[in-house]
Write a protein that holds these residues in place. Structure first.
Motif, short mmCIF file in Angstrom:
data_model
loop_
_atom_site.label_atom_id
_atom_site.label_comp_id
_atom_site.label_asym_id
_atom_site.label_seq_id
_atom_site.Cartn_x
_atom_site.Cartn_y
_atom_site.Cartn_z
N GLY A 44 0.90 -1.22 -0.05
CA GLY A 44 0.05 0.06 -0.03
C GLY A 44 0.86 1.28 0.18
O GLY A 44 0.72 2.11 -0.62
N ILE A 45 1.85 1.34 0.81
CA ILE A 45 3.02 2.45 0.91
C ILE A 45 3.53 2.74 -0.53
O ILE A 45 3.28 3.72 -0.91
CB ILE A 45 3.85 2.36 2.06
CG1 ILE A 45 3.09 2.44 3.23
CG2 ILE A 45 4.95 3.15 2.03
CD1 ILE A 45 4.31 1.91 4.44
N VAL A 46 3.93 1.44 -1.20
CA VAL A 46 4.69 1.82 -2.36
C VAL A 46 3.68 2.15 -3.59
O VAL A 46 4.04 2.77 -4.33
CB VAL A 46 5.41 0.35 -2.83
CG1 VAL A 46 5.81 0.26 -4.26
CG2 VAL A 46 6.55 0.05 -1.61
N TYR A 47 2.37 1.58 -3.49
CA TYR A 47 1.49 1.92 -4.41
C TYR A 47 0.84 3.32 -4.32
O TYR A 47 0.79 3.92 -5.38
CB TYR A 47 0.08 1.14 -4.25
CG TYR A 47 -1.00 1.17 -5.07
CD1 TYR A 47 -0.98 0.64 -6.42
CD2 TYR A 47 -2.02 1.60 -5.10
CE1 TYR A 47 -1.93 1.16 -7.34
CE2 TYR A 47 -3.17 2.30 -5.67
CZ TYR A 47 -3.06 1.77 -7.00
OH TYR A 47 -4.11 2.14 -7.69
N ARG A 48 0.79 3.85 -2.97
CA ARG A 48 0.34 5.20 -2.94
C ARG A 48 1.37 6.06 -3.38
O ARG A 48 1.28 7.16 -3.95
CB ARG A 48 0.05 5.44 -1.35
CG ARG A 48 -1.26 4.85 -1.07
CD ARG A 48 -1.56 5.47 0.43
NE ARG A 48 -1.56 6.68 0.76
CZ ARG A 48 -1.92 7.24 1.82
NH1 ARG A 48 -1.73 6.57 2.97
NH2 ARG A 48 -1.81 8.56 1.88
#
Length: 312
Positions: free
Chosen positions: A64-68
């Protein structure tokens, strides 16, 4: 001893004497470990499930962090691309304006040079010739045989000088501007309109709210010449029919327009064409970074508009 077919746990427990505490015997206990193994297996499974679940949560959190972060980078990249396109458009627009301003400035210089040549030609062909004639007549005054002939020659000299003076005044009248530096722009427009009404005996409708903001002298001169030339064209081409001047200024943009209706008595109403006067106005307006438009037609009102943007 009975033999067991199943695995078991051997537990040895020391037996002590009650009073001395010495070990006097050892007790051996055999216990089947099935329940303990089941509990250990259950605990082991739960431990692995907890580890797997925690690992999945950590992986999902990192994803999620990388996607955001990736989405944010894409959004910022798209924003930078749009800004770059907008900057390129503004740069191209500024380049076009700069080229137009340079061309307009060059044409204004040519126009001024041509106007100076015309003024020089008018002075040479008109007043200078009359003054030269008056100077030549002086010799005839000296050679006059009597006082009567001398008076006749002096009268001719006075007429030539008077005519030369009238021509000089006529030429200088078109060159002189009123004291517009101290006038507000709205007062300047009203003054041009009233002066045109007095010269042509026509009516000019002026729609201009009070404009008290200080403006550069070059802009005031430009507006003065614009309204003056527009009303002159309105009188020349439409005989002063439905003349009007409109001016708006919001602090950011100045818009001025001069309009005239077609004379209903004309079978073929004339159309405003960009001659020397309108082309000179276009060059004057564009040299200040503004825009100039001419709207003209056989069956519609003739109108010229100028616009100056103070935000650039």
């Amino acid at each position: 001893m009975r033999e067991f077919n199943k695995s078991y746990l051997e537990i040895y427990v020391p037996i002590r004497e009650l009073l001395s505490g010495d070990i006097i015997a050892v007790a051996e206990i055999h216990e089947v470990p099935s329940q303990l193994e089941e509990k250990l297996t259950l605990v082991q499974r739960r431990t692995w499930l907890a580890i797997v679940a925690a690992t999945l949560l950590i992986v999902l959190g990192l994803f999620g962090i990388v996607y955001r972060g990736s989405r944010l980078i894409d959004v910022q990249k798209a924003g930078l691309v749009q800004r770059l396109k907008k900057i390129e458009q503004i740069s191209e627009h500024n380049r076009c304006l700069r080229e137009r301003s340079q061309q307009a400035s060059s044409r204004v210089a040519e126009f001024n040079e041509r106007a100076l040549r015309n003024i020089g030609a008018d002075l040479h062909d008109g007043p200078a010739q009359l003054i030269t004639l008056a100077a030549l007549k002086l010799d005839e005054v000296h050679r006059a045989p009597n006082g009567a002939a001398r008076k006749i020659e002096l009268k001719k000299i006075g007429g030539a000088l008077s005519e030369a003076l009238d021509e000089i005044r006529s030429i200088s009248k078109g060159l002189m501007l009123p004291d517009i530096e101290k006038l507000a722009l709205s007062d300047l427009i009203f003054r041009v309109a009233r002066s045109h009404e007095q010269r042509t005996n026509t009516k000019v409708d002026v729609d201009c709210l009070p404009i008290t903001e200080p403006l550069p002298l070059a802009i005031k001169i430009c507006v003065y010449r614009f309204v003056q030339e527009g009303l002159t064209n309105a009188f020349r081409h439409a005989r002063g029919h439905e003349q009007s001047v409109t001016c708006t200024f919001d602090g950011m943009q100045l818009n001025v327009s001069v309009k005239s209706g077609n004379n209903l008595q004309d079978r073929d109403p004339p159309v405003w064409r960009e001659g020397m006067g309108l082309n000179g106005l276009r060059d004057r307006v564009e040299s200040l970074g503004g825009s100039f438009q001419v709207y003209s037609g056989q069956n519609s009102a003739n109108r010229i508009e100028m616009s100056l943007d103070f935000r650039t």
